[in-house]
Write a protein that holds these residues in place. Structure first.
Motif, PDB file in Angstrom:
ATOM      1  N   ARG A 144      -3.058   8.458   0.478  1.00  0.00           N
ATOM      2  CA  ARG A 144      -3.112   7.397  -0.533  1.00  0.00           C
ATOM      3  C   ARG A 144      -2.818   6.031   0.079  1.00  0.00           C
ATOM      4  N   THR A 145      -2.118   5.999   1.197  1.00  0.00           N
ATOM      5  CA  THR A 145      -1.833   4.734   1.875  1.00  0.00           C
ATOM      6  C   THR A 145      -3.041   4.250   2.681  1.00  0.00           C
ATOM      7  N   VAL A 146      -3.673   5.129   3.439  1.00  0.00           N
ATOM      8  CA  VAL A 146      -4.800   4.694   4.274  1.00  0.00           C
ATOM      9  C   VAL A 146      -6.039   4.427   3.445  1.00  0.00           C
ATOM     10  N   GLY A 147      -6.132   5.056   2.265  1.00  0.00           N
ATOM     11  CA  GLY A 147      -7.212   4.771   1.333  1.00  0.00           C
ATOM     12  C   GLY A 147      -8.564   5.331   1.734  1.00  0.00           C
ATOM     13  N   GLU A 148      -9.583   4.900   1.001  1.00  0.00           N
ATOM     14  CA  GLU A 148     -10.925   5.442   1.193  1.00  0.00           C
ATOM     15  C   GLU A 148     -11.481   5.159   2.581  1.00  0.00           C
ATOM     16  N   SER A 149     -11.061   4.070   3.184  1.00  0.00           N
ATOM     17  CA  SER A 149     -11.584   3.719   4.509  1.00  0.00           C
ATOM     18  C   SER A 149     -10.835   4.406   5.643  1.00  0.00           C
ATOM     19  N   ALA A 166       0.827  -1.212   0.000  1.00  0.00           N
ATOM     20  CA  ALA A 166       0.000   0.000   0.000  1.00  0.00           C
ATOM     21  C   ALA A 166       0.856   1.254   0.000  1.00  0.00           C
ATOM     22  N   ILE A 167       1.972   1.224   0.719  1.00  0.00           N
ATOM     23  CA  ILE A 167       2.862   2.382   0.770  1.00  0.00           C
ATOM     24  C   ILE A 167       3.610   2.541  -0.554  1.00  0.00           C
ATOM     25  N   ALA A 168       4.097   1.438  -1.098  1.00  0.00           N
ATOM     26  CA  ALA A 168       4.789   1.499  -2.387  1.00  0.00           C
ATOM     27  C   ALA A 168       3.860   2.047  -3.469  1.00  0.00           C
ATOM     28  N   ALA A 169       2.587   1.635  -3.441  1.00  0.00           N
ATOM     29  CA  ALA A 169       1.621   2.132  -4.424  1.00  0.00           C
ATOM     30  C   ALA A 169       1.354   3.618  -4.245  1.00  0.00           C
ATOM     31  N   ALA A 170       1.340   4.078  -2.983  1.00  0.00           N
ATOM     32  CA  ALA A 170       1.124   5.503  -2.719  1.00  0.00           C
ATOM     33  C   ALA A 170       2.267   6.335  -3.278  1.00  0.00           C
ATOM     34  N   VAL A 171       3.495   5.872  -3.080  1.00  0.00           N
ATOM     35  CA  VAL A 171       4.663   6.598  -3.589  1.00  0.00           C
ATOM     36  C   VAL A 171       4.666   6.615  -5.114  1.00  0.00           C
ATOM     37  N   ALA A 172       4.215   5.536  -5.731  1.00  0.00           N
ATOM     38  CA  ALA A 172       4.233   5.425  -7.195  1.00  0.00           C
ATOM     39  C   ALA A 172       2.983   5.995  -7.859  1.00  0.00           C
ATOM     40  N   HIS A 173       2.059   6.533  -7.083  1.00  0.00           N
ATOM     41  CA  HIS A 173       0.776   6.989  -7.629  1.00  0.00           C
ATOM     42  C   HIS A 173       0.992   8.033  -8.730  1.00  0.00           C
TER      43      HIS A 173
END
Length: 208
Positions: free
Chosen positions: A75-80, A21-28
């Motif tokens: 972006r890491t914690v997401g919609e929830s 989730a963190i890697a995806a946030a950085v790469a967003h």
């Protein structure tokens, strides 16, 4: 109860693996080029992994500045999840339009901007999973005509009330010479690690 993690970024943060989730946030792809250019020195992926940020968490970015970490947290914690992006008046004046630009067009709908002086800090009780202070802990002791004088014990009491049971405070800051206490704050914007740890251990010992 206040739990805390504090360490030298170059050594401690690098030890934590980076979750997906963190890697995806950085790469967003929606992140700005300016933010991406800061990644190498900020090492945000390692910092957030060290902090244990997860999807669904409620995070607090204290003295968030222009919101570099706030966006990554969001972006890491997401919609929830939810992110409180905090600044005081001096920080708001310093970063200018960066805050407005960061949030324009509802691009980070799970971010709540809150501009409060530390002495007036009010957040929902037992609501914060992780509070993050990056390069700002020393500012609690900084003295300037354009900067308020803070009661650190009062601040920690307010923060402890806001933290959920088992909640964590993560501090990243420039380290001063061992044994210097807060002597280097005004001239160098650095603080002795031992002073920070002793301050927080005293809170934990009191059971706050």
């Amino acid at each position: 109860m206040l739990f805390f993690l504090f360490g030298c970024l170059a050594v401690t943060a690098s030890a934590a693996p980076v979750p997906e989730a963190i890697a995806a946030a950085v790469a967003h792809p929606a992140r700005s080029e300016e933010d991406r250019a800061r990644d190498a020195t900020r090492r945000a992926a390692e910092v957030l992994a060290f902090a244990g940020i997860e999807p669904g968490d409620v995070a607090l970015d204290l003295f968030a500045g222009g919101g570099y970490y706030s966006e990554l947290l969001a972006r890491t914690v997401g919609e929830s999840g939810r992110v409180w992006m905090h600044n005081n008046d001096a920080y708001v004046a310093f970063v200018g339009e960066a805050l407005t630009e960061r949030l324009t067009g509802d691009r980070l709908p799970n971010v709540v901007r809150t501009d409060q002086e530390i002495a007036d800090l009010e957040l929902p009780e037992n609501s914060i999973d992780v509070a993050l202070m990056v390069m700002s802990w020393h500012d609690l002791y900084w003295i300037s005509e354009n900067w308020p004088v803070y009661d650190v014990e009062d601040f920690l009491a307010r923060l402890t009330r806001a933290l959920a049971p088992g909640g964590t405070l993560v501090i990243v800051d420039h380290a001063a010479v061992d044994g210097s206490g807060i002597d280097a704050v005004d001239a160098l914007h650095r603080i002795d690690e031992a002073h920070v740890i002793a301050t927080l251990e005293a809170v934990v010992a009191r059971g706050e």
